[in-house]
Each structure stands twice: as C-alpha cells, then as structure tokens.
Design a protein around this motif. Sequence first.
Motif, short mmCIF file in Angstrom:
data_model
loop_
_atom_site.label_atom_id
_atom_site.label_comp_id
_atom_site.label_asym_id
_atom_site.label_seq_id
_atom_site.Cartn_x
_atom_site.Cartn_y
_atom_site.Cartn_z
N GLN A 181 0.84 -1.20 0.00
CA GLN A 181 0.00 0.00 0.00
C GLN A 181 0.87 1.24 0.00
OE1 GLN A 181 -1.59 0.59 4.31
NE2 GLN A 181 -1.29 -1.64 4.05
N VAL A 197 -4.94 4.15 -13.41
CA VAL A 197 -4.29 2.84 -13.29
C VAL A 197 -3.81 2.39 -14.67
CG1 VAL A 197 -4.60 0.42 -12.64
CG2 VAL A 197 -5.66 2.23 -11.26
N ALA A 202 -6.25 -1.35 -8.44
CA ALA A 202 -5.92 -0.58 -7.25
C ALA A 202 -7.18 -0.33 -6.44
CB ALA A 202 -5.27 0.74 -7.64
N VAL A 204 -8.71 2.27 -3.90
CA VAL A 204 -8.45 3.67 -3.58
C VAL A 204 -9.43 4.17 -2.53
CG1 VAL A 204 -8.26 6.01 -4.51
CG2 VAL A 204 -7.60 4.06 -5.92
N THR A 211 -12.52 -0.05 -6.13
CA THR A 211 -11.52 -0.75 -6.94
C THR A 211 -11.45 -0.08 -8.31
OG1 THR A 211 -11.89 -2.85 -5.81
CG2 THR A 211 -10.87 -2.94 -7.98
N VAL A 228 -3.82 4.12 -1.36
CA VAL A 228 -4.05 3.10 -2.38
C VAL A 228 -3.48 1.78 -1.92
CG1 VAL A 228 -3.81 2.50 -4.81
CG2 VAL A 228 -3.81 4.91 -4.14
N TRP A 229 -4.24 0.69 -2.15
CA TRP A 229 -3.80 -0.64 -1.80
C TRP A 229 -3.74 -1.53 -3.04
CZ3 TRP A 229 -6.76 2.36 1.28
CH2 TRP A 229 -6.45 2.43 2.64
N ASN A 230 -2.79 -2.47 -3.03
CA ASN A 230 -2.80 -3.58 -3.97
C ASN A 230 -3.13 -4.82 -3.16
OD1 ASN A 230 -2.45 -5.55 -5.87
ND2 ASN A 230 -0.24 -5.28 -6.09
N VAL A 237 0.61 -3.59 -9.18
CA VAL A 237 -0.24 -2.51 -9.70
C VAL A 237 0.67 -1.35 -10.09
CG1 VAL A 237 -1.98 -0.77 -9.15
CG2 VAL A 237 -2.25 -3.10 -8.31
#
Length: 293
Positions: A181, A197, A202, A204, A211, A228-230, A237
């Motif tokens: 993240q 993206v 991602a 957000v 997503t 932001v997370w993967n 990402v």
Amino acid sequence: MLLSESPRLVVKKVLAKCLQESPGVIIRGFTGRELECDPFVMLIHFSVTPPGGFPDHPHRGFEALTYVLQGAIRYEDFGEHKGTLRTGDVQWMRAGRGMVHSEMPAEEGTHTGLQLWINLPSQHKMIEPGCQEVVSKEIPRVERDGAEITVLAGEALGVKAPVHSKTPVMLVDVTLKPNSQVHLRTPELGWNYLVYVIEGEAVVGSGSAETITAEEAAVLGGGDGVSVWNKSEKKPVRMVVLGGEAVKEKVAQRGPFVMNTESEIEEAMDDYRMFKNGFQMASSWKSNPMNNA
C-alpha cells in the motif's frame, strides 16, 4: 507508511476511451469534461508504432507533460529545440502563445507513454513557449514498504521533482508489489487529485474504498491524503497519482488549442493559419523526419 487522517475518496470513475487516431497510433484517454478535475484538460495514454506518430501540429494556451513508459519518442519544434525521450524520461512543453512541434517514434517497435495537458490561467496563456527535458536517472525515486514511487512533477514523500510548471502540479508514478500500500499526503487547499491505473487493480480510499482497474481514472474528493492498496496476492499494480492547483476559469478547447472563450479559439486558429502572434516561425519550418537526435 502512515494512513492519512482523512483519505480522499473516489467521487467519480471514468473508463478511458480507445481511439485509433491514425495508422500506428492508438489513444486511450480522457477529456477535461469527462474528468471534471481542474486544472487537467486532457490525459492521454498513447501507443505509437511506425510509421504512425504525431507529425507537425500547433498548440496554444496550456502546458503538457510527456512521460515515456516504453520506447523512444523523437521531439522537434519550430524553436529549434529537439531531442529524444526514452523510457522513463519526462518532458515539459509550455505552449504559451504558440508552439508547433512533432512527436514521432525514434526507432522501430511500439512506443508507449502518458501525456497530461494542464491548463494555464488567463494571464499566462500568451507567455513565451518553452521546453524542459529530464532524463530518467535524474528523476527522484523512493522505495517504501513494497511501493516504488517516481516523483515526476511537484513534491511527494519529502522529495521534489526537477521540473517546473506555471500551474502547480504533482505527478507520481507508483508501482505497488502484491499485498502492499501507499499513502501520500495531500494537504494543499484548492488542489484536485485523481488516480489513473496503467496495470492491475488498485483499491483507492478508505472505508468505502473503490476498486480501480487498468485504463480507469478515479477523480478524488476532499481530504488530506491519497491512500491506495494492492490487494492481489500475485500481481503488481502500476498507476499515476496526479494533483493540481485549480485554475478556476472557464475553459474553451478545440483540438490543440486551450483558451478561455470560443472567440479566443477562433483567434488562435486564425493566427496559426496566418503565421502571426506567436506562429510566425511556422511559415518556414518543417520537422526533419530523418532526425533521430
């Protein structure tokens, strides 16, 4: 990385429109009307294969940042500025009162990149044009907790990019490894932010996070940070996070010209046709298709 106290949430998602502009040229992008994210006028994700490209064409009234994702793009303008942008390089082009240039692939193969159009306030629309290039090795990078961040414009995570624009902006290229993240502080009042993206998915925001998939842009609301997370177990990402100080002026755009009113657009078109008011050099200039400098 610390989570911001008030992460910006997604207020709008837009899928890039795909257009075969000409043989060898594929454009995926967004107009300012679609994004509604002042000061951004256009975001273009391009793919160019010879003989395709962007031959001699005019501009007025805005700034553009070009970021090469893969390959090499040859640049040349009527002010005798020329060079080649390669993977990871950045160019700022300030069209100002008038610019005529070409952007063409410098070698065989497919060449990809991003180009961001940034509005200029009315008092700067007719300034002198100019260009600034920064090669990849001179662009600052930060690695933290599975995130690789390249600061292309503005400032992020305590580092500043070596490019300067009339309209203040931030642009960072972020790659998140699986299960990682990133949290970027965005305290500026009067700024707007979005995420685009390039590859992967991602997540957000926070709480009611959204997503965002490849070739989607997310326009963000108010807050003090972008989170932001993967959440993938296997895939990275890649995305860009953009922020800019709102110009808060009416925008009139037609093709390569970005002004405040339709009458100014008509004036720009007439100036280009008549080689005046900033376009004088266009009367005797053509790019050199053999120049791969």
